[in-house]
Enzyme design. Structure first.
Site, mmCIF file in Angstrom:
data_model
loop_
_atom_site.group_PDB
_atom_site.id
_atom_site.type_symbol
_atom_site.label_atom_id
_atom_site.label_comp_id
_atom_site.label_asym_id
_atom_site.label_seq_id
_atom_site.Cartn_x
_atom_site.Cartn_y
_atom_site.Cartn_z
ATOM 1 N N THR A 134 0.816 -1.210 0.000
ATOM 2 C CA THR A 134 0.000 0.000 0.000
ATOM 3 C C THR A 134 0.852 1.263 0.000
ATOM 4 O OG1 THR A 134 -1.524 1.255 1.399
ATOM 5 C CG2 THR A 134 -0.092 -0.267 2.528
ATOM 6 N N ASP A 135 0.253 2.364 -0.460
ATOM 7 C CA ASP A 135 0.948 3.655 -0.380
ATOM 8 C C ASP A 135 1.021 4.185 1.053
ATOM 9 O OD1 ASP A 135 -1.733 4.294 -0.037
ATOM 10 O OD2 ASP A 135 -1.828 5.773 -1.653
ATOM 11 N N GLU A 136 0.241 3.570 1.966
ATOM 12 C CA GLU A 136 0.213 4.087 3.344
ATOM 13 C C GLU A 136 1.555 3.928 4.046
ATOM 14 O OE1 GLU A 136 -3.106 3.515 5.811
ATOM 15 O OE2 GLU A 136 -4.523 3.384 4.159
ATOM 16 N N TYR A 160 -1.819 -0.392 11.035
ATOM 17 C CA TYR A 160 -1.956 -1.090 9.739
ATOM 18 C C TYR A 160 -0.777 -0.754 8.840
ATOM 19 C CZ TYR A 160 -3.315 -1.605 4.841
ATOM 20 O OH TYR A 160 -3.313 -1.888 3.495
HETATM 21 P P1 NAD Z 1 -9.694 -7.372 2.382
HETATM 22 O O1 NAD Z 1 -9.689 -7.060 3.840
HETATM 23 O O2 NAD Z 1 -10.904 -7.090 1.580
HETATM 24 O O3 NAD Z 1 -9.361 -8.919 2.158
HETATM 25 C C1 NAD Z 1 -8.359 -9.578 2.876
HETATM 26 C C2 NAD Z 1 -8.515 -11.081 2.630
HETATM 27 O O4 NAD Z 1 -7.448 -11.752 3.312
HETATM 28 C C3 NAD Z 1 -9.832 -11.654 3.158
HETATM 29 O O5 NAD Z 1 -10.385 -12.544 2.224
HETATM 30 C C4 NAD Z 1 -9.394 -12.412 4.411
HETATM 31 O O6 NAD Z 1 -10.231 -13.513 4.727
HETATM 32 C C5 NAD Z 1 -7.996 -12.851 4.035
HETATM 33 N N1 NAD Z 1 -7.135 -13.086 5.195
HETATM 34 C C6 NAD Z 1 -6.953 -12.266 6.258
HETATM 35 N N2 NAD Z 1 -6.097 -12.821 7.131
HETATM 36 C C7 NAD Z 1 -5.712 -14.017 6.598
HETATM 37 C C8 NAD Z 1 -4.837 -15.031 7.018
HETATM 38 N N3 NAD Z 1 -4.166 -14.958 8.176
HETATM 39 N N4 NAD Z 1 -4.669 -16.112 6.212
HETATM 40 C C9 NAD Z 1 -5.346 -16.205 5.030
HETATM 41 N N5 NAD Z 1 -6.198 -15.266 4.603
HETATM 42 C C10 NAD Z 1 -6.387 -14.188 5.379
HETATM 43 O O7 NAD Z 1 -8.424 -6.629 1.799
HETATM 44 P P2 NAD Z 1 -8.229 -5.904 0.379
HETATM 45 O O8 NAD Z 1 -8.772 -4.533 0.461
HETATM 46 O O9 NAD Z 1 -8.670 -6.824 -0.682
HETATM 47 O O10 NAD Z 1 -6.631 -5.788 0.349
HETATM 48 C C11 NAD Z 1 -5.838 -6.838 -0.187
HETATM 49 C C12 NAD Z 1 -4.380 -6.454 -0.080
HETATM 50 O O11 NAD Z 1 -4.158 -5.249 -0.819
HETATM 51 C C13 NAD Z 1 -3.919 -6.163 1.348
HETATM 52 O O12 NAD Z 1 -2.628 -6.679 1.500
HETATM 53 C C14 NAD Z 1 -3.904 -4.644 1.431
HETATM 54 O O13 NAD Z 1 -2.933 -4.214 2.350
HETATM 55 C C15 NAD Z 1 -3.541 -4.262 0.010
HETATM 56 N N6 NAD Z 1 -4.026 -2.964 -0.472
HETATM 57 C C16 NAD Z 1 -5.356 -2.638 -0.347
HETATM 58 C C17 NAD Z 1 -5.802 -1.419 -0.872
HETATM 59 C C18 NAD Z 1 -7.258 -1.028 -0.789
HETATM 60 O O14 NAD Z 1 -7.597 0.100 -1.172
HETATM 61 N N7 NAD Z 1 -8.170 -1.893 -0.360
HETATM 62 C C19 NAD Z 1 -4.899 -0.550 -1.496
HETATM 63 C C20 NAD Z 1 -3.541 -0.917 -1.573
HETATM 64 C C21 NAD Z 1 -3.133 -2.133 -1.073
HETATM 65 O O1 DAU Z 2 -4.228 3.916 0.444
HETATM 66 C C1 DAU Z 2 -4.410 2.538 0.394
HETATM 67 C C2 DAU Z 2 -5.262 2.095 1.567
HETATM 68 O O2 DAU Z 2 -6.599 2.522 1.288
HETATM 69 C C3 DAU Z 2 -5.224 0.582 1.786
HETATM 70 O O3 DAU Z 2 -3.926 0.205 2.131
HETATM 71 C C4 DAU Z 2 -6.203 0.168 2.887
HETATM 72 O O4 DAU Z 2 -6.230 -1.229 3.018
HETATM 73 C C5 DAU Z 2 -7.580 0.660 2.516
HETATM 74 O O5 DAU Z 2 -8.494 0.367 3.560
HETATM 75 C C6 DAU Z 2 -7.562 2.169 2.273
HETATM 76 O O6 DAU Z 2 -7.290 2.891 3.496
HETATM 77 P P1 DAU Z 2 -8.091 4.219 3.887
HETATM 78 O O7 DAU Z 2 -8.023 4.391 5.351
HETATM 79 O O8 DAU Z 2 -7.682 5.363 3.033
HETATM 80 O O9 DAU Z 2 -9.580 3.783 3.410
HETATM 81 P P2 DAU Z 2 -11.020 3.998 4.081
HETATM 82 O O10 DAU Z 2 -12.022 3.583 3.057
HETATM 83 O O11 DAU Z 2 -11.113 3.410 5.441
HETATM 84 O O12 DAU Z 2 -11.088 5.572 4.233
HETATM 85 C C7 DAU Z 2 -10.931 6.440 3.121
HETATM 86 C C8 DAU Z 2 -10.939 7.862 3.660
HETATM 87 O O13 DAU Z 2 -12.259 8.164 4.125
HETATM 88 C C9 DAU Z 2 -10.038 8.077 4.850
HETATM 89 O O14 DAU Z 2 -9.502 9.395 4.800
HETATM 90 C C10 DAU Z 2 -10.965 7.944 6.057
HETATM 91 C C11 DAU Z 2 -12.258 8.481 5.526
HETATM 92 N N1 DAU Z 2 -13.503 7.870 6.068
HETATM 93 C C12 DAU Z 2 -13.597 6.513 6.058
HETATM 94 C C13 DAU Z 2 -14.744 5.910 6.507
HETATM 95 C C14 DAU Z 2 -14.858 4.409 6.532
HETATM 96 C C15 DAU Z 2 -14.542 8.677 6.471
HETATM 97 O O15 DAU Z 2 -14.446 9.927 6.458
HETATM 98 N N2 DAU Z 2 -15.678 8.073 6.921
HETATM 99 C C16 DAU Z 2 -15.819 6.725 6.948
HETATM 100 O O16 DAU Z 2 -16.888 6.231 7.379
#
Ligand code: NAD
Ligand code: DAU
Length: 366
Positions: A134-136, A160
């Site tokens: 992630t970019d975080e 995280y």
């Molecule tokens: P998600 O939370 O939707 O899915 C995570 C999946 O991993 C689930 O199916 C869960 O059951 C499985 N899991 C969790 N713990 C596990 C374990 N110990 N063993 C096996 N499976 C397990 O997550 P996502 O949003 O699909 O993110 C996927 C990946 O991409 C993560 O590594 C996250 O850090 C990264 N990522 C997410 C975003 C985003 O915007 N969602 C952006 C950049 C990177």
């Molecule tokens: O940047 C990549 C990341 O993006 C991933 O690594 C994470 O897994 C993914 O969850 C996401 O993180 P964020 O914290 O940015 O996503 P989230 O959807 O939780 O929140 C997006 C923005 O909106 C953040 O600034 C928090 C804000 N927010 C979120 C929720 C859920 C609100 O203002 N209200 C809300 O109810």
């Protein structure tokens, strides 16, 4: 032909990647390993399970013997590692699971890959361990700062982000120390089908459909760089094919939005959908305000997330130059597709509400 282990393939990005890969590479073997935590959903992979090239394994990445057995028995040559605890808010209230899965779990996978690919199969690949990050990990930006590039120093702010940063370092170390063929992609915020409705975009859609408040943390002026999930999947596939191993690539949407503007846009699009399609009102009777074009009234400012990063933005130059990567989807089309997916797929998300996600959300905001 490749034989893939996809961890976390029942989660949001993982399952989108599964469908992307099965379509683009119909002859490849795809094995998903997923622990089915609250964020994993077996329903999401049902369609894939009809494909004879696909296998779902319910298990934990921490189970090293299981991973070794899968790599050995299935002769897998590629790991695409999505499995993680992924929600920042949950990492604030309960960081332990993040340390366990994201750090210890990633290390367990690395050990398994090293054992089978480098020890038992003597490196007779090609093998690839692709780590999805992630970019975080880069921390936060001010409004005028240059976007994150691959050599921006790591400065994670949430548990995280720190756990993902730690996993990135372990992946890198296994490349440098043992020669494991790895790659890493650091991506910005994804949106699209199958996202668990605790994240901003699906939460907003589903709360609005139930006439519930749309929570905005702090002043709502935090900025995220949104990418349609399929474009992330394409980007990962391109990084996996990059000849040079040990490389990191940033993937982003060049699409920065303030949170408040995203939520307002979704409100307006929903109003538009309800105005055009009267059948929606009978399907979602609680969404009464939407008929009158007033869903913006549901927007509710609440206390800010502790340590809330102000801005994320990706500099995609390296992926553009080295891989020729560009996102396909515009935000205008991607957000409409996403909204329509949630409107059309209530049977997917309804059981998640019944299984307690809304109680968790309520606890968080009270
Ligand atoms: P998600 O939370 O939707 O899915 C995570 C999946 O991993 C689930 O199916 C869960 O059951 C499985 N899991 C969790 N713990 C596990 C374990 N110990 N063993 C096996 N499976 C397990 O997550 P996502 O949003 O699909 O993110 C996927 C990946 O991409 C993560 O590594 C996250 O850090 C990264 N990522 C997410 C975003 C985003 O915007 N969602 C952006 C950049 C990177
Ligand atoms: O940047 C990549 C990341 O993006 C991933 O690594 C994470 O897994 C993914 O969850 C996401 O993180 P964020 O914290 O940015 O996503 P989230 O959807 O939780 O929140 C997006 C923005 O909106 C953040 O600034 C928090 C804000 N927010 C979120 C929720 C859920 C609100 O203002 N209200 C809300 O109810």
């Amino acid at each position: 032909m490749r034989r893939l282990l996809i961890t976390g393939g029942a989660g949001f990005i993982g399952v989108n990647f599964v469908y992307y890969w099965l379509k683009e590479h119909p002859d490849d073997r795809v094995v998903v390993l997923d622990a089915l935590t609250y964020a994993g959903n077996r329903e999401s992979v049902r369609e894939a399970e009809r494909n004879p090239h696909f296998q779902f394994v319910h298990g934990n990445i921490l189970n090293q013997p299981l991973v070794e057995q899968l790599l050995r028995d299935e002769q897998l040559d590629t790991i695409v590692h999505f499995a993680a605890e992924s929600h920042v808010d949950r990492s604030i209230t309960g960081p332990d699971a993040f340390i366990e899965t994201n750090i210890v779990g990633t290390h367990s996978l690395l050990k398994a890959a090293r054992q089978i690919w480098l020890e038992e199969r003597k490196g007779a690949g090609p093998f690839r361990f692709h780590h999805v990050s992630t970019d975080e990990v880069y921390g936060t930006l001010g409004r005028g700062d240059a976007p994150f590039c691959e050599d921006t120093p790591y400065a994670p702010n949430s548990p995280y982000a720190a756990s993902k940063a730690s996993s990135d370092h372990l992946v890198r170390a296994y490349h440098e120390t043992y020669g494991l063929p790895v790659s890493i992609s650091n991506c910005s915020n994804n949106y699209g089908p199958f996202q668990f409705p605790e994240k901003l975009i699906p939460l907003t859609i589903i709360n609005a459909l139930h006439n519930k408040p749309l929570p905005i943390y702090g002043d709502g002026k935090q900025i995220r760089d949104w990418l349609y999930v399929r474009d992330h999947c394409r980007g990962i596939a391109m990084v996996m094919d990059a000849e040079q191993t040990g490389e990191c690539f940033n993937i982003g949407g060049i699409n920065e939005w303030e949170n408040i503007d995203i939520v307002t846009l979704i409100c307006d699009l929903l109003d538009e959908r309800f105005a055009k399609n009267p059948a929606l009102a009978s399907r979602f009777p609680l969404a009464t305000k939407l008929h009158a074009g007033k869903s913006r009234d549901l927007i509710t400012f609440i206390k800010d997330r502790p340590g809330h990063d102000r801005r994320y933005a990706i500099d995609p130059t390296k992926a553009q130059k080295v891989l020729g990567y560009e996102p396909d989807e515009t935000f205008a089309s991607g957000i409409r597709k996403t909204l329509d997916w949630y409107l059309d797929n209530e049977p997917w998300w309804r059981p998640l509400l019944d299984a307690g996600y809304s109680e968790w959300i309520a606890r968080q905001y009270n």
